[in-house]
Design a protein around this motif. Structure first.
Motif, PDB file in Angstrom:
ATOM      1  N   GLY A 288      11.815   6.479  12.251  1.00 33.07           N
ATOM      2  CA  GLY A 288      11.871   7.656  13.106  1.00 33.07           C
ATOM      3  C   GLY A 288      12.181   8.945  12.374  1.00 33.07           C
ATOM      4  N   ALA A 289      12.427   8.864  11.067  1.00 31.08           N
ATOM      5  CA  ALA A 289      12.709  10.069  10.291  1.00 31.08           C
ATOM      6  C   ALA A 289      11.434  10.891  10.159  1.00 31.08           C
ATOM      7  CB  ALA A 289      13.235   9.704   8.907  1.00 31.08           C
ATOM      8  N   PRO A 290      11.556  12.198  10.208  1.00 25.69           N
ATOM      9  CA  PRO A 290      10.352  13.019  10.059  1.00 25.69           C
ATOM     10  C   PRO A 290       9.794  12.908   8.646  1.00 25.69           C
ATOM     11  CG  PRO A 290      12.297  14.408  10.142  1.00 25.69           C
ATOM     12  CD  PRO A 290      12.747  13.006  10.407  1.00 25.69           C
ATOM     13  N   PHE A 291       8.501  12.837   8.546  1.00 30.64           N
ATOM     14  CA  PHE A 291       7.833  12.760   7.245  1.00 30.64           C
ATOM     15  C   PHE A 291       6.533  13.526   7.347  1.00 30.64           C
ATOM     16  CE2 PHE A 291       4.735  10.767   4.391  1.00 30.64           C
ATOM     17  CZ  PHE A 291       5.374  10.958   3.176  1.00 30.64           C
ATOM     18  N   LEU A 292       6.309  14.426   6.422  1.00 31.62           N
ATOM     19  CA  LEU A 292       5.082  15.217   6.393  1.00 31.62           C
ATOM     20  C   LEU A 292       4.337  14.889   5.111  1.00 31.62           C
ATOM     21  CD1 LEU A 292       3.245  17.436   7.525  1.00 31.62           C
ATOM     22  CD2 LEU A 292       4.697  19.105   6.337  1.00 31.62           C
ATOM     23  N   GLU A 293       3.167  14.338   5.256  1.00 28.52           N
ATOM     24  CA  GLU A 293       2.356  13.968   4.096  1.00 28.52           C
ATOM     25  C   GLU A 293       1.450  15.134   3.721  1.00 28.52           C
ATOM     26  OE1 GLU A 293      -0.857  10.557   2.699  1.00 28.52           O
ATOM     27  OE2 GLU A 293      -0.104  10.562   4.738  1.00 28.52           O
TER      28      GLU A 293
ATOM     29  N   LEU B 198       0.855  -1.180   0.000  1.00 26.11           N
ATOM     30  CA  LEU B 198       0.000   0.000   0.000  1.00 26.11           C
ATOM     31  C   LEU B 198       0.898   1.239   0.000  1.00 26.11           C
ATOM     32  CD1 LEU B 198      -2.649  -1.184   2.610  1.00 26.11           C
ATOM     33  CD2 LEU B 198      -2.846  -1.173   0.127  1.00 26.11           C
ATOM     34  N   PRO B 199       0.396   2.382  -0.452  1.00 24.86           N
ATOM     35  CA  PRO B 199       1.243   3.581  -0.559  1.00 24.86           C
ATOM     36  C   PRO B 199       2.021   3.933   0.704  1.00 24.86           C
ATOM     37  CG  PRO B 199      -0.851   3.975  -1.615  1.00 24.86           C
ATOM     38  CD  PRO B 199      -0.950   2.638  -0.944  1.00 24.86           C
ATOM     39  N   ARG B 200       1.377   3.922   1.839  1.00 25.20           N
ATOM     40  CA  ARG B 200       2.080   4.279   3.076  1.00 25.20           C
ATOM     41  C   ARG B 200       3.089   3.213   3.485  1.00 25.20           C
ATOM     42  NH1 ARG B 200      -2.466   6.466   2.506  1.00 25.20           N
ATOM     43  NH2 ARG B 200      -2.755   8.671   2.928  1.00 25.20           N
ATOM     44  N   GLU B 201       2.841   1.965   3.104  1.00 28.10           N
ATOM     45  CA  GLU B 201       3.820   0.906   3.353  1.00 28.10           C
ATOM     46  C   GLU B 201       5.068   1.132   2.504  1.00 28.10           C
ATOM     47  OE1 GLU B 201       0.879  -2.837   4.477  1.00 28.10           O
ATOM     48  OE2 GLU B 201       1.417  -2.514   2.390  1.00 28.10           O
ATOM     49  N   ARG B 202       4.873   1.589   1.255  1.00 34.92           N
ATOM     50  CA  ARG B 202       6.019   1.894   0.390  1.00 34.92           C
ATOM     51  C   ARG B 202       6.835   3.040   0.969  1.00 34.92           C
ATOM     52  NH1 ARG B 202       3.122   2.984  -4.882  1.00 34.92           N
ATOM     53  NH2 ARG B 202       1.293   2.126  -3.899  1.00 34.92           N
ATOM     54  N   ILE B 203       6.153   4.060   1.456  1.00 33.83           N
ATOM     55  CA  ILE B 203       6.848   5.210   2.052  1.00 33.83           C
ATOM     56  C   ILE B 203       7.636   4.758   3.275  1.00 33.83           C
ATOM     57  CG2 ILE B 203       6.526   7.384   3.286  1.00 33.83           C
ATOM     58  CD1 ILE B 203       4.124   7.861   1.345  1.00 33.83           C
TER      59      ILE B 203
END
Length: 86
Positions: A67-72, A55-60
Protein backbone atom coordinates in the motif's frame (compact mmCIF):
# COMPACT_ATOMS: atom_id res chain seq x y z
CA UNK A 1 -10.26 35.54 -6.14
CA UNK A 2 -11.04 36.26 -9.76
CA UNK A 3 -12.50 33.62 -12.03
CA UNK A 4 -10.55 32.62 -15.12
CA UNK A 5 -12.93 32.44 -18.04
CA UNK A 6 -12.29 29.88 -20.72
CA UNK A 7 -12.92 30.44 -24.39
CA UNK A 8 -12.66 26.73 -25.04
CA UNK A 9 -15.63 25.40 -26.96
CA UNK A 10 -16.06 21.77 -25.93
CA UNK A 11 -18.77 21.33 -28.56
CA UNK A 12 -16.60 22.28 -31.54
CA UNK A 13 -15.49 19.68 -34.07
CA UNK A 14 -11.86 20.66 -33.52
CA UNK A 15 -12.17 20.00 -29.78
CA UNK A 16 -13.88 16.65 -30.39
CA UNK A 17 -11.18 15.60 -32.88
CA UNK A 18 -8.41 16.58 -30.45
CA UNK A 19 -10.13 14.77 -27.58
CA UNK A 20 -10.51 11.61 -29.69
CA UNK A 21 -6.86 11.75 -30.77
CA UNK A 22 -5.70 12.18 -27.17
CA UNK A 23 -7.92 9.31 -26.00
CA UNK A 24 -6.34 7.06 -28.63
CA UNK A 25 -2.84 8.04 -27.47
CA UNK A 26 -3.73 7.42 -23.81
CA UNK A 27 -5.20 4.00 -24.68
CA UNK A 28 -2.02 3.11 -26.60
CA UNK A 29 0.16 4.20 -23.68
CA UNK A 30 -1.90 2.14 -21.23
CA UNK A 31 -1.68 -0.90 -23.51
CA UNK A 32 2.10 -0.62 -23.81
CA UNK A 33 2.55 -0.04 -20.08
CA UNK A 34 0.51 -3.15 -19.30
CA UNK A 35 2.56 -5.14 -21.83
CA UNK A 36 5.93 -4.16 -20.31
CA UNK A 37 4.71 -4.69 -16.74
CA UNK A 38 4.59 -8.41 -17.49
CA UNK A 39 8.39 -8.56 -17.64
CA UNK A 40 8.70 -8.94 -21.39
CA UNK A 41 7.25 -11.66 -23.52
CA UNK A 42 5.67 -14.64 -21.75
CA UNK A 43 8.58 -16.79 -22.96
CA UNK A 44 11.18 -14.39 -21.55
CA UNK A 45 9.37 -14.08 -18.23
CA UNK A 46 9.09 -17.88 -18.01
CA UNK A 47 12.85 -18.30 -18.62
CA UNK A 48 13.60 -15.72 -15.94
CA UNK A 49 11.29 -17.46 -13.45
CA UNK A 50 12.75 -20.90 -14.33
CA UNK A 51 16.14 -19.59 -13.20
CA UNK A 52 14.60 -18.78 -9.82
CA UNK A 53 14.68 -15.02 -10.40
CA UNK A 54 12.02 -12.44 -9.65
CA UNK A 55 10.82 -10.09 -12.35
CA UNK A 56 11.71 -6.41 -11.76
CA UNK A 57 8.27 -5.37 -10.52
CA UNK A 58 8.13 -8.43 -8.26
CA UNK A 59 11.43 -7.32 -6.69
CA UNK A 60 10.05 -3.83 -6.15
CA UNK A 61 6.86 -5.22 -4.58
CA UNK A 62 9.00 -7.31 -2.22
CA UNK A 63 10.96 -4.22 -1.15
CA UNK A 64 8.19 -1.70 -0.53
CA UNK A 65 5.52 -1.87 2.13
CA UNK A 66 2.07 -3.02 0.95
CA UNK A 67 0.00 0.00 0.00
CA UNK A 68 3.00 2.33 0.04
CA UNK A 69 2.99 4.89 -2.74
CA UNK A 70 5.37 4.09 -5.58
CA UNK A 71 5.89 6.07 -8.76
CA UNK A 72 7.69 4.30 -11.57
CA UNK A 73 9.65 6.44 -14.00
CA UNK A 74 10.59 5.42 -17.54
CA UNK A 75 8.53 2.24 -17.68
CA UNK A 76 8.94 2.28 -21.46
CA UNK A 77 12.70 2.91 -21.51
CA UNK A 78 14.27 0.87 -24.36
CA UNK A 79 10.79 -0.23 -25.48
CA UNK A 80 11.04 -1.46 -29.08
CA UNK A 81 14.84 -1.22 -29.23
CA UNK A 82 15.45 -4.94 -29.56
CA UNK A 83 14.31 -7.36 -32.22
CA UNK A 84 11.04 -9.09 -31.55
CA UNK A 85 9.59 -6.18 -29.60
CA UNK A 86 7.38 -3.39 -30.76
Amino acid sequence: MSVIKSKLNTRSEEYKANAAAMSALVADLREKTIAVSGGGSPETAAKHKARGKLLPRERINALIDPGAPFLEFSALAAYGMYSGTR
